[in-house]
Design an enzyme around this catalytic site. Structure first.
Site, mmCIF file in Angstrom:
data_model
loop_
_atom_site.group_PDB
_atom_site.id
_atom_site.type_symbol
_atom_site.label_atom_id
_atom_site.label_comp_id
_atom_site.label_asym_id
_atom_site.label_seq_id
_atom_site.Cartn_x
_atom_site.Cartn_y
_atom_site.Cartn_z
ATOM 1 N N LYS A 40 0.840 -1.324 0.061
ATOM 2 C CA LYS A 40 0.032 -0.108 0.106
ATOM 3 C C LYS A 40 0.749 1.163 -0.005
ATOM 4 O O LYS A 40 2.025 1.364 0.276
ATOM 5 C CB LYS A 40 -0.849 0.203 1.286
ATOM 6 C CG LYS A 40 -0.196 -0.216 2.525
ATOM 7 C CD LYS A 40 -1.256 -0.695 3.490
ATOM 8 C CE LYS A 40 -0.390 -0.551 4.793
ATOM 9 N NZ LYS A 40 -1.225 -1.538 5.894
ATOM 10 N N TYR A 271 14.369 29.896 8.985
ATOM 11 C CA TYR A 271 12.941 30.518 9.750
ATOM 12 C C TYR A 271 12.765 30.402 11.139
ATOM 13 O O TYR A 271 13.102 29.359 11.836
ATOM 14 C CB TYR A 271 11.695 29.931 9.114
ATOM 15 C CG TYR A 271 11.347 29.980 7.589
ATOM 16 C CD1 TYR A 271 11.264 31.471 7.056
ATOM 17 C CD2 TYR A 271 11.594 28.908 6.524
ATOM 18 C CE1 TYR A 271 11.268 31.713 5.633
ATOM 19 C CE2 TYR A 271 11.328 29.171 5.200
ATOM 20 C CZ TYR A 271 11.006 30.523 4.930
ATOM 21 O OH TYR A 271 10.814 30.739 3.437
HETATM 22 C C1 LIG Z 1 -0.036 -2.464 6.583
HETATM 23 C C2 LIG Z 1 -0.707 -3.593 7.127
HETATM 24 C C3 LIG Z 1 0.367 -4.645 7.163
HETATM 25 C C4 LIG Z 1 1.803 -4.689 7.149
HETATM 26 O O1 LIG Z 1 2.350 -4.068 8.238
HETATM 27 P P1 LIG Z 1 4.087 -3.757 8.357
HETATM 28 O O2 LIG Z 1 4.268 -3.428 9.838
HETATM 29 O O3 LIG Z 1 4.536 -2.736 7.256
HETATM 30 O O4 LIG Z 1 4.495 -5.156 8.136
HETATM 31 C C5 LIG Z 1 -0.218 -5.954 7.521
HETATM 32 N N1 LIG Z 1 -1.601 -6.227 7.653
HETATM 33 C C6 LIG Z 1 -2.375 -5.185 7.510
HETATM 34 C C7 LIG Z 1 -4.093 -5.408 7.743
HETATM 35 C C8 LIG Z 1 -2.020 -3.753 7.130
HETATM 36 O O5 LIG Z 1 -2.846 -2.873 7.204
#
Ligand SMILES: *Cc1c(COP(=O)(O)O)cnc(C)c1O
Length: 378
Positions: A40, A271
């Protein structure tokens, strides 16, 4: 890559390939098809080209957050199963069918919506059930899964239950809570297995994210969902769990020195004047800022590598620029390579270290760099 641009991301494909193999080897049953590569957020900022590479090496399950992300994967040629891990809104349903995504259902309402959609499109679709065992986010509460629901979802002509999952809330730092979640999950699975309606043995059961995968080998079950570990990074500030498994970071961020100047003691930098030079200071300006994903929280805390040596951030990070102290690095010149993330010489800036500086998790560091679209595969 656009070489006119003074900032770029390097994707280390050898590390990515190696991580994929190491993860397979660490599974209780070593098998590539037991891994869901969670990709994702544009593959945690690495870009979809890396997902295509993973498919070439044999990965055949992928996890995304939205139907749009699933569609993008189909468009580049991803053939395997694409899990929609976090449920969906109704507007995403046509995209789910069109792109053959495999949603994880969190409510009867989601089931009803899919069910009405198949009445018109008469298209087959696999789905998983997500159980909320203590995350307090998506998923059925355990008590919502009863025989009447099993009755409804079994033997459906188009919608096929393929798996059951849960998600850990604290597998990186709370083993007792994780153990409790796992037990609740096991109890739900037991109830499912007692249902006459469900072909329980055929279901894919899964609960591990990267932290679960790394720290709870006996929770691996049929599938593991690894995101951050696939990209060679630990889910915590300590990088040793990833390193000890032989995982290495895939993402590197590099830039060049754009400007240099020497300032006397007592000068305000940036800044708000949050830094005042303590002595004569050689300052370098680097063309990266918060618009390119460098969290402003890293101001006055982070370090970069120039000629393999550390240069500390001075003042607040601007929209497109930052300043670093190169007083103690001899011979820095305009155009010199700057490593914001990754190795340079014997030293290395890791996402885990940046996460500690910014008081966040390594996931946010990687995702924030997804704004850097100049990527080269190395
Ligand atoms: C994002 C996600 C993962 C992966 O998590 P990591 O900590 O990056 O391995 C696994 N399962 C679900 C449901 C997620 O949303």
């Amino acid at each position: 890559m656009n070489i006119d641009y003074p900032l770029w991301m390097e994707i280390d494909l050898q590390s990515l390939h190696n991580n994929f193999i190491r993860i397979q080897q660490h599974l209780t049953v070593p098998d590539a098809s037991r891994i869901i590569g969670v990709v994702k957020a544009d593959a945690y900022g690495h870009g979809l080209e890396s997902v295509l590479q993973l498919q070439k090496w044999g990965m055949n399950r992928f996890g995304v957050a939205t139907a749009q992300e699933g569609k993008a994967l189909r468009q580049i040629g991803i053939k395997g199963t694409i899990y929609l891990l976090g449920g969906f809104i109704d507007q995403e349903i046509p995209g789910i069918f069109k792109n053959h995504l495999t949603p994880a259902l969190s409510s009867r309402e989601e089931w009803d919506r899919l069910n009405s959609a198949v009445q018109t499109n008469q298209q087959e679709l696999d789905f998983h059930i997500k159980i909320d065992t203590g995350m307090g986010r998506m998923g059925f509460l355990p008590e919502e899964l009863d025989e009447s629901f099993f009755d409804q979802i079994s033997h459906h002509p188009y919608l096929r239950l393929k798996g059951v999952m849960t998600h850990f809330a604290s597998s990186e730092n709370n083993p007792a809570y994780t153990q409790k979640q796992f037990e609740i999950f096991q109890n739900c699975l037991k109830r499912l297995s007692h249902s006459k309606q469900i072909l329980f043995d055929n279901l894919e059961k899964h609960c591990c994210n990267s932290a679960g995968f790394l720290f709870f080998p006996y929770f691996h079950l049929d599938l593991v969902r690894v995101g951050i570990a696939l990209f060679g990074v630990s889910p915590i500030h300590d990088f040793s769990p990833a390193r000890s498994l032989g995982l290495s970071p895939v993402m590197r961020i590099r830039s060049r020195v754009k400007h240099l100047k020497t300032l006397p003691s007592g000068c305000y930098i940036g800044y708000g004047g949050t830094y005042i030079t303590q002595g004569q200071t050689r300052l370098a300006v680097i063309p990266i800022g918060y618009a390119q994903g460098l969290l402003r929280r890293l101001s006055n805390r982070m370090e970069v590598l120039i000629k393999g040596q550390r240069a500390k951030c001075l003042g607040v990070i601007s929209m497109d620029q930052m300043m670093v102290d190169v007083t103690n690095i001899p011979n820095v010149k305009r155009g010199d390579l700057v490593t914001i993330l990754g190795p340079d010489g014997a030293d290395e800036i890791r996402a885990e270290e940046m996460a500690a500086w910014a008081e966040t998790i390594p996931h946010e560091i990687l995702c924030s760099f997804s704004r850097i679209k100049n990527r080269i595969l190395v």
